[in-house]
Write an enzyme that holds these catalytic residues in place. Sequence first.
Site, mmCIF file in Angstrom:
data_model
loop_
_atom_site.group_PDB
_atom_site.id
_atom_site.type_symbol
_atom_site.label_atom_id
_atom_site.label_comp_id
_atom_site.label_asym_id
_atom_site.label_seq_id
_atom_site.Cartn_x
_atom_site.Cartn_y
_atom_site.Cartn_z
ATOM 1 N N ASP A 99 145.500 -80.150 -41.797
ATOM 2 C CA ASP A 99 145.691 -79.829 -40.377
ATOM 3 C C ASP A 99 146.414 -81.017 -39.747
ATOM 4 O O ASP A 99 145.824 -82.099 -39.628
ATOM 5 C CB ASP A 99 144.352 -79.645 -39.661
ATOM 6 C CG ASP A 99 143.551 -78.441 -40.124
ATOM 7 O OD1 ASP A 99 143.552 -78.147 -41.339
ATOM 8 O OD2 ASP A 99 142.899 -77.807 -39.280
ATOM 9 N N LYS A 163 147.346 -73.833 -34.811
ATOM 10 C CA LYS A 163 146.005 -74.179 -34.325
ATOM 11 C C LYS A 163 146.079 -74.656 -32.884
ATOM 12 O O LYS A 163 146.990 -75.394 -32.504
ATOM 13 C CB LYS A 163 145.422 -75.256 -35.246
ATOM 14 C CG LYS A 163 144.069 -75.805 -34.867
ATOM 15 C CD LYS A 163 143.637 -76.812 -35.935
ATOM 16 C CE LYS A 163 142.426 -77.613 -35.506
ATOM 17 N NZ LYS A 163 142.056 -78.639 -36.501
ATOM 18 N N LYS A 192 144.318 -70.481 -35.805
ATOM 19 C CA LYS A 192 143.005 -71.133 -35.805
ATOM 20 C C LYS A 192 142.694 -71.600 -34.393
ATOM 21 O O LYS A 192 143.511 -72.249 -33.752
ATOM 22 C CB LYS A 192 142.996 -72.324 -36.767
ATOM 23 C CG LYS A 192 141.701 -73.149 -36.709
ATOM 24 C CD LYS A 192 141.724 -74.284 -37.719
ATOM 25 C CE LYS A 192 140.537 -75.220 -37.519
ATOM 26 N NZ LYS A 192 140.515 -76.328 -38.507
#
Length: 230
Positions: A99, A163, A192
């Site tokens: 990430d 995300k 996400k």
Amino acid sequence: MEESEMKLSADQIAGMVDHTNLKAFADEAMFEKLCGEAREYGFKMVAINPAQTERCKRLLEGCPVHVGAAIGFPLGQTTLECKVFETKDAIEKGADEIDYVINIAELKNKNYDYIKKEMEEIVAECRKAGVISKVIFENCYLTDEEKVKVAEIAKEVKPDFIKTSTGFGTGGATPEDVKLMKTTVGDEVKVKAAGGIRDLKTALQMIEAGAERLGTSAGVEIVEELKKQD
């Protein structure tokens, strides 16, 4: 949305959770607890800082829970070269997922070529290693126009996920942002939601809006809340 509209089981919710501890002061006992809970509840991933990758990989040995390293975290203000090295290093040490935080300053500068190059290079490293890639926008600092622009770049580059947030900014995930991101990328990229997801109601709102992963340190509480409703 009524909670009753969501027909997800506790196991299904757990399988969407990236169980998170990104605190600077987290010690060995905290990571033993994090990984133990991830094993017990069947969470998808533990989200940790890269320095803890080897430790968590060892603690999760023999179980399907992924180890996810946060890159350029939480500000996104390291160079592309540093982020690429950090990505490679985390993968070498056992990370199953990456990430990374975009360079928000370059997005504000409308340097979209940089944002695309950064995404392409980090995603390429992940693909080469068979590792899942996630691009963190940090939406609390962005206009809707900027959110859409990065999502359009992602639709072209095709990371596995985009995300909403790091959880360290001035705000976290909102259903509106999740919906905006998902509408922009369609089925090309997953979304996400992370930041501020502390109860079942909020988790279900994010899923209803289009999120397929939930970054939260409250995964245990969320799953237990759902179990009580069964």
